[in-house]
Design a protein around this motif. Structure first.
Motif, short mmCIF file in Angstrom:
data_model
loop_
_atom_site.label_atom_id
_atom_site.label_comp_id
_atom_site.label_asym_id
_atom_site.label_seq_id
_atom_site.Cartn_x
_atom_site.Cartn_y
_atom_site.Cartn_z
N SER A 1 -14.83 5.98 9.51
CA SER A 1 -14.83 4.57 9.88
C SER A 1 -14.97 4.52 11.40
O SER A 1 -14.21 5.16 12.12
CB SER A 1 -13.51 3.91 9.45
N LEU A 2 -15.94 3.76 11.86
CA LEU A 2 -16.26 3.76 13.29
C LEU A 2 -16.35 2.34 13.81
O LEU A 2 -17.04 1.50 13.24
CB LEU A 2 -17.60 4.49 13.48
N ARG A 3 -15.66 2.07 14.89
CA ARG A 3 -15.73 0.75 15.53
C ARG A 3 -16.62 0.87 16.76
O ARG A 3 -16.40 1.74 17.60
CB ARG A 3 -14.35 0.26 15.92
N LEU A 4 -17.61 0.01 16.82
CA LEU A 4 -18.55 0.01 17.94
C LEU A 4 -18.63 -1.39 18.54
O LEU A 4 -18.50 -2.38 17.82
CB LEU A 4 -19.96 0.40 17.47
N PRO A 5 -18.89 -1.45 19.84
CA PRO A 5 -19.14 -2.77 20.42
C PRO A 5 -20.36 -3.41 19.73
O PRO A 5 -21.28 -2.71 19.30
CB PRO A 5 -19.46 -2.46 21.89
N GLU A 6 -20.33 -4.71 19.61
CA GLU A 6 -21.41 -5.43 18.92
C GLU A 6 -22.78 -5.12 19.51
O GLU A 6 -23.77 -4.98 18.79
CB GLU A 6 -21.14 -6.94 18.93
N HIS B 1 -23.94 -1.82 18.15
CA HIS B 1 -24.25 -1.99 16.73
C HIS B 1 -25.60 -2.68 16.55
O HIS B 1 -26.42 -2.29 15.70
CB HIS B 1 -23.12 -2.78 16.05
#
Length: 78
Positions: free
Chosen positions: A5-10, A13
């Motif tokens: 699971s990876l969170r990236l700045p919009e 993305h």
């Protein structure tokens, strides 16, 4: 196969989504490929550094001493 699971700045993305679409691959494939390329680059750098530590500078200088002293070929100047 593992999941991540990876969170990236919009903004990142959005770029990934656009590039994946242009390349005709899924976002997952694009990210997997990018990570694989980075791992390969890092491993190659480690390999080259390890080889450089084993280098014999005296032998390198002997080899270079045998190289003729001349101007580079025209096609090499471009």
């Amino acid at each position: 196969m593992g999941a991540l699971s990876l969170r990236l700045p919009e903004s990142i993305h959005r770029h990934i989504r656009e590039i994946a679409k242009q390349e005709g691959v899924s976002i997952n494939q694009l990210i997997s490929s990018a990570v694989s390329e980075k791992i390969s680059a890092l491993l190659t750098e480690e390999y080259i550094q390890a080889r450089a530590k084993r280098a014999d500078i005296g032998k390198v200088e002997q080899i270079l001493a045998n190289v003729p002293d001349r101007d580079p070929a025209t096609e090499d100047l471009r």
